[in-house]
Design a protein around this motif. Sequence first.
Motif, PDB file in Angstrom:
ATOM      1  N   VAL A  60       0.840  -1.197   0.000  1.00 13.57           N
ATOM      2  CA  VAL A  60       0.000   0.000   0.000  1.00 13.57           C
ATOM      3  C   VAL A  60       0.873   1.244   0.000  1.00 13.57           C
ATOM      4  CG1 VAL A  60      -1.654   1.361   1.330  1.00 13.57           C
ATOM      5  CG2 VAL A  60      -1.979  -1.092   1.092  1.00 13.57           C
ATOM      6  N   MET A  61       1.926   1.223   0.817  1.00 12.30           N
ATOM      7  CA  MET A  61       2.815   2.382   0.859  1.00 12.30           C
ATOM      8  C   MET A  61       3.524   2.577  -0.484  1.00 12.30           C
ATOM      9  SD  MET A  61       4.388   2.746   4.613  1.00 12.30           S
ATOM     10  CE  MET A  61       5.122   1.163   4.809  1.00 12.30           C
ATOM     11  N   LEU A  62       4.001   1.473  -1.045  1.00 15.49           N
ATOM     12  CA  LEU A  62       4.673   1.541  -2.344  1.00 15.49           C
ATOM     13  C   LEU A  62       3.729   2.109  -3.393  1.00 15.49           C
ATOM     14  CD1 LEU A  62       6.744  -1.672  -3.126  1.00 15.49           C
ATOM     15  CD2 LEU A  62       7.497   0.699  -3.098  1.00 15.49           C
ATOM     16  N   PHE A  63       2.517   1.580  -3.387  1.00 16.30           N
ATOM     17  CA  PHE A  63       1.556   1.989  -4.405  1.00 16.30           C
ATOM     18  C   PHE A  63       1.167   3.446  -4.201  1.00 16.30           C
ATOM     19  CE2 PHE A  63      -2.411   1.770  -6.897  1.00 16.30           C
ATOM     20  CZ  PHE A  63      -1.899   1.163  -8.013  1.00 16.30           C
ATOM     21  N   SER A  64       1.055   3.836  -2.938  1.00 13.29           N
ATOM     22  CA  SER A  64       0.724   5.230  -2.644  1.00 13.29           C
ATOM     23  C   SER A  64       1.828   6.140  -3.170  1.00 13.29           C
ATOM     24  CB  SER A  64       0.553   5.410  -1.141  1.00 13.29           C
ATOM     25  OG  SER A  64       0.430   6.763  -0.824  1.00 13.29           O
ATOM     26  N   LEU A  65       3.073   5.697  -2.997  1.00 12.38           N
ATOM     27  CA  LEU A  65       4.208   6.504  -3.451  1.00 12.38           C
ATOM     28  C   LEU A  65       4.279   6.551  -4.973  1.00 12.38           C
ATOM     29  CD1 LEU A  65       6.869   7.925  -2.416  1.00 12.38           C
ATOM     30  CD2 LEU A  65       7.998   5.772  -2.894  1.00 12.38           C
ATOM     31  N   LEU A  66       3.941   5.433  -5.616  1.00 10.35           N
ATOM     32  CA  LEU A  66       4.261   5.309  -7.038  1.00 10.35           C
ATOM     33  C   LEU A  66       3.043   5.290  -7.961  1.00 10.35           C
ATOM     34  CD1 LEU A  66       7.024   2.562  -6.737  1.00 10.35           C
ATOM     35  CD2 LEU A  66       7.352   5.006  -6.915  1.00 10.35           C
ATOM     36  N   HIS A  67       1.829   5.513  -7.447  1.00 11.24           N
ATOM     37  CA  HIS A  67       0.693   5.390  -8.360  1.00 11.24           C
ATOM     38  C   HIS A  67       0.423   6.701  -9.111  1.00 11.24           C
ATOM     39  CE1 HIS A  67      -1.445   7.462  -5.263  1.00 11.24           C
ATOM     40  NE2 HIS A  67      -2.594   7.365  -5.876  1.00 11.24           N
ATOM     41  N   TRP A  68      -0.681   6.727  -9.827  1.00 11.96           N
ATOM     42  CA  TRP A  68      -0.996   7.881 -10.674  1.00 11.96           C
ATOM     43  C   TRP A  68      -1.155   9.164  -9.851  1.00 11.96           C
ATOM     44  CZ3 TRP A  68      -4.017   3.420 -10.391  1.00 11.96           C
ATOM     45  CH2 TRP A  68      -5.066   3.491  -9.471  1.00 11.96           C
ATOM     46  N   PRO A  69      -0.903  10.326 -10.489  1.00 12.17           N
ATOM     47  CA  PRO A  69      -1.076  11.595  -9.779  1.00 12.17           C
ATOM     48  C   PRO A  69      -2.571  11.882  -9.552  1.00 12.17           C
ATOM     49  CG  PRO A  69       0.001  11.923 -11.920  1.00 12.17           C
ATOM     50  CD  PRO A  69      -0.467  10.517 -11.870  1.00 12.17           C
ATOM     51  N   CYS A  70      -2.860  12.765  -8.619  1.00  9.49           N
ATOM     52  CA  CYS A  70      -4.256  13.099  -8.369  1.00  9.49           C
ATOM     53  C   CYS A  70      -4.791  13.970  -9.500  1.00  9.49           C
ATOM     54  CB  CYS A  70      -4.417  13.808  -7.032  1.00  9.49           C
ATOM     55  SG  CYS A  70      -3.849  15.504  -7.031  1.00  9.49           S
TER      56      CYS A  70
END
Lengths: 261, 466
Positions: B411-421
């Motif tokens: 979750v942390m990784l994905f939060s760091l690396l996912h699409w921009p808002c």
Amino acid sequence: MILSAEKKSLLWQNYFGVTIRNDQLSIALAGNPNVGKSTIFNALTGLHQHTGNWPGKTVNNAHGSYQYQKKPFLIVDLPGTYSLLAHTVEEQIARDFLCFANPDVTVVVLDATSLERNLNLALQVFEITPNVIVCLNLMDEAKKKNLVIDVPSLERELGVPVVATAARQGKGLEELREKILQVATGLLQPTPRQIKYSSDVESALKELLPLVENITNNSLSPRWIALRLLDGDQSFLESLSNFLDIDQVSFQDWEESKCAQ
Amino acid sequence: MCAMSSSRNLSEAYGQAEYVRKAYRNSFSDQIVADIYGNAEQITKHVLSSKGRHRIGFDQIIDNLVTSKWFGYPLMILLLVGVFWITIEGANIPSGLLASVLFAFQDQLTLGFQWLGAPDWVHGVLVLGVYRTLAWVVSVMLPPMAIFFPLFTLLEDSGYLPRIAFNLDHIFKKAKACGKQSLTMCMGFGCNAAGVTSCRIIDSPRERLIAILTNNFVPCNGRFPTLIAITSIFIGGAIASYSGIINALVISGMILLGIAVTLTVSWLLSITILKGEPSSLVLELPSYRRPKIGAVIYRSVIDRTLFVLRRAIIIAAPAGAVIWILANIYIGELSILSTVAHTLNPLGKLIGLDGFILMAFILGLPANEIVMPILIMSYLSTGSLQDFASLEELRNVLVSNGWTWLTAVNVMLFSLLHWPCATTLLTTYKETGSKKWTFLSFLIPTLIGFSACFILTQVVRMLGLA
């Protein structure tokens, strides 16, 4: 570029947005940001100023005029820059003006409280034009910080006139006007110190110099062109070929008119 | 004719220069700048002296330390860890307090609604939907923000941030990007949309695009609380005695990872679709100032903490209501929420998340602040647990929904690396004026996020660690 008065005023008008009369002696004012350049500009010109933008750029362009010893002067305040290696629009404007507008005198304003950083710009200007005066401003602040600058020996080191000023107090401005007049009229001919590069750069320069010597008929220092080629500075090469084209067009016009006769 | 030949001479000379440049192992432009500085230094030595005692400035001593070759980076990392350690340690207690107060009030609200005889669904939407979400947002996000932002503003105000940019310039150059990019990243810590706008300070269009496309890899205000909450709930909690320092290390590691990804992607862009050489930058290091306490508090509390909280609440409140409704409208056996989550579940599981988490990230597109609240809401609305007294309870909710340490890390990784808002995407479109680059700014992080989580999950599962 070595230009006739008419061609010069046309070039200034079209490419730098500055109107210059044929009898006016021209001054470029260069310096880092926040060195009191504008204070000096205002002190010299008073209310005789025009402001606008550089053609096609969103950078302020201020120029003004004054009389000294019955000679008319036009002074152009270049954008404040740390260098002329053209990483920013401001640097590009300042560089193009110094390289191609061919002002009679360039005054480089230095902040006496951080001499070393400010000298970088002065040394770069020295490579482009010999007609330079160094204006060592903010001497009052340097004094407050207990900094002592040996002005005569700085003058010897640099090979150009150095005028110490405290523009906010109006100190040293009379001497500055006098030195500008002397250099503009050729009474005083500075021999600015040239940067010594490390051996790698110097030998690369030696290799390139023969190739660039004929490009501008020596109106722009071949060494400067070679240095920018070594930098791989695209923006300078664009400007250079641009101004070469201008030269070329007017040259063709001249040839055509000759044929017509 | 003479002018014609000069154009030809120029291109000839250019070709030769290219050749000479390529043959030289270092960069000529760096060497030239270094030589100019060397000359200036020499001249200065000859003409400049100080009256009286030669005094090395306080600034100079600190600058030599924080920008030194050996101590620069360790100091930077130490400061980073320190800031997060204080944040996490400090936030624990007020978080618990806030939670117990706010949830005690929820019981009062429920009683009030019963006394008024309000229908069940009204109570459901307003209390279990809107209020409970808000209570979670406030108690999980407010304390860390109220500690982190003043600390960050303090660093900013004291003049340390430009030194970070100075330190990082060197590696950015290695990645063929501009050193100013680190300043835009500092802005990105506040808000990625602001970070993207601040890329205007980069003059070369190539480097500006690189900075815009990679800005999202620094976690913004909206994502910090998510990272902090998950580490404090999950990672540090597992090793009780050193939890504070471990949490701080994990978060700092996340940020360093973000920076590493930024550099790698910048470099990859520089050798593929945005080819070119880096330009150097002139950075005037301002002298250190004693931060103005009033200004620090104002800027960090009003501009940052309350701004983020307000944004989270404005979006989280209606989202809470919508999620409660979705969770309580049934199609056949399953609620709409569960149906969607179940559809996403296979994809989620593949990358070590689950359907609910993936859905929370998707619903969090308008603002990253609400990813955690949505996630908690969706778990709560499907489970039977209702009241919470501490973060420990929250941990139990997550565990009962199948979370392991691997899920938390993912979750942390994905939060760091996912699409921009959405705001950042809109800003990117405004700044680049191109749909193509905007789409790419969405695609690159998304791909990286999915593949990072996928690879980690598969490797860990293969090794049988989780």
